[in-house]
Design a protein around this motif. Structure first.
Motif, PDB file in Angstrom:
ATOM      1  N   VAL A  64       0.687  -1.249   0.101  1.00  0.00           N
ATOM      2  CA  VAL A  64      -0.049   0.030   0.079  1.00  0.00           C
ATOM      3  C   VAL A  64       0.946   1.205   0.079  1.00  0.00           C
ATOM      4  O   VAL A  64       0.689   2.058  -0.620  1.00  0.00           O
ATOM      5  N   LYS A  65       2.035   1.231   0.754  1.00  0.00           N
ATOM      6  CA  LYS A  65       2.873   2.303   1.025  1.00  0.00           C
ATOM      7  C   LYS A  65       3.520   2.664  -0.253  1.00  0.00           C
ATOM      8  O   LYS A  65       3.723   3.819  -0.744  1.00  0.00           O
ATOM      9  N   GLU A  71      -1.083   7.648  -5.198  1.00  0.00           N
ATOM     10  CA  GLU A  71      -2.445   7.780  -4.852  1.00  0.00           C
ATOM     11  C   GLU A  71      -2.546   7.629  -3.273  1.00  0.00           C
ATOM     12  O   GLU A  71      -3.608   8.161  -2.819  1.00  0.00           O
ATOM     13  N   VAL A  72      -1.577   7.226  -2.801  1.00  0.00           N
ATOM     14  CA  VAL A  72      -1.588   7.105  -1.287  1.00  0.00           C
ATOM     15  C   VAL A  72      -0.662   7.946  -0.574  1.00  0.00           C
ATOM     16  O   VAL A  72       0.335   8.136  -0.693  1.00  0.00           O
ATOM     17  N   SER A  83      -4.572   0.788   7.164  1.00  0.00           N
ATOM     18  CA  SER A  83      -5.540   1.955   6.776  1.00  0.00           C
ATOM     19  C   SER A  83      -4.540   2.975   6.239  1.00  0.00           C
ATOM     20  O   SER A  83      -3.239   3.223   6.302  1.00  0.00           O
ATOM     21  N   TYR A  84      -5.093   3.587   5.125  1.00  0.00           N
ATOM     22  CA  TYR A  84      -4.503   4.824   4.553  1.00  0.00           C
ATOM     23  C   TYR A  84      -5.336   5.688   4.050  1.00  0.00           C
ATOM     24  O   TYR A  84      -6.603   5.491   4.136  1.00  0.00           O
ATOM     25  N   LYS A  85      -4.705   6.770   3.730  1.00  0.00           N
ATOM     26  CA  LYS A  85      -5.352   8.141   3.396  1.00  0.00           C
ATOM     27  C   LYS A  85      -4.733   8.305   2.056  1.00  0.00           C
ATOM     28  O   LYS A  85      -3.657   8.342   1.712  1.00  0.00           O
ATOM     29  N   ASP A  86      -5.960   8.649   1.111  1.00  0.00           N
ATOM     30  CA  ASP A  86      -5.532   8.797  -0.490  1.00  0.00           C
ATOM     31  C   ASP A  86      -5.412  10.355  -0.776  1.00  0.00           C
ATOM     32  O   ASP A  86      -5.463  10.852   0.538  1.00  0.00           O
ATOM     33  N   VAL A  90      -9.307  10.866   1.954  1.00  0.00           N
ATOM     34  CA  VAL A  90     -10.224  10.008   2.276  1.00  0.00           C
ATOM     35  C   VAL A  90      -9.398   8.854   3.018  1.00  0.00           C
ATOM     36  O   VAL A  90      -8.672   8.520   2.413  1.00  0.00           O
ATOM     37  N   VAL A  91     -10.029   8.431   4.256  1.00  0.00           N
ATOM     38  CA  VAL A  91      -9.415   7.411   4.895  1.00  0.00           C
ATOM     39  C   VAL A  91     -10.026   6.108   4.535  1.00  0.00           C
ATOM     40  O   VAL A  91     -11.157   5.982   4.476  1.00  0.00           O
ATOM     41  N   HIS A  92      -9.053   5.073   4.153  1.00  0.00           N
ATOM     42  CA  HIS A  92      -9.610   3.741   3.703  1.00  0.00           C
ATOM     43  C   HIS A  92      -9.164   2.765   4.573  1.00  0.00           C
ATOM     44  O   HIS A  92      -7.825   2.905   5.180  1.00  0.00           O
ATOM     45  N   ARG A  93      -9.817   1.588   5.002  1.00  0.00           N
ATOM     46  CA  ARG A  93      -9.089   0.456   5.711  1.00  0.00           C
ATOM     47  C   ARG A  93      -9.116  -0.585   4.720  1.00  0.00           C
ATOM     48  O   ARG A  93      -9.977  -0.819   3.957  1.00  0.00           O
TER      49      ARG A  93
END
Length: 110
Positions: A64-65, A71-72, A83-86, A90-93
């Motif tokens: 993800v990182k 995009e991340v 979790s990540y923030k785009d 917007v925070v996504h799990r």
């Protein structure tokens, strides 16, 4: 030190960095969570705090990182959940069903 059950200093990394890496095991989960919540304040002082993830979770975390870095914006984990923030904040799990998607993405070229 009364909150720490055990502490272990890791060897220097193979590339010769002089960073000090320490693994801490806290006596209580409440103390551990309090330290993790304060990680932003500690980071400002040059102390980086992260959870010890399972090999699979660590691989997904790094995917993800690094695989979609445009995009991340940021990635973190709490209690093993990633979790990540785009780019739109917007925070996504990352759900278990999404793991294979992240693992299958190609690594960016150097």
């Amino acid at each position: 030190m009364e909150d720490v059950d055990i502490a272990q200093r890791l060897k220097r990394s193979p590339n010769g960095k002089k960073d000090i890496h320490v693994i801490l095991r806290f006596k209580s989960r409440m103390t551990r969570n309090r330290v993790l919540r304060q990680s932003k304040l500690l980071r400002a002082k040059g102390v980086f705090v992260r959870e010890d993830l399972t090999p699979l979770n660590h691989e997904v975390f790094m995917s993800v990182k690094r695989k979609m870095s445009d995009e991340v914006k940021s990635v973190w984990s709490r209690n093993g959940a990633i979790s990540y923030k785009d780019a739109r904040d917007v925070v996504h799990r990352v759900e278990w069903e999404d793991y294979q998607h992240w693992l299958d993405l190609p690594w960016p070229k150097k």
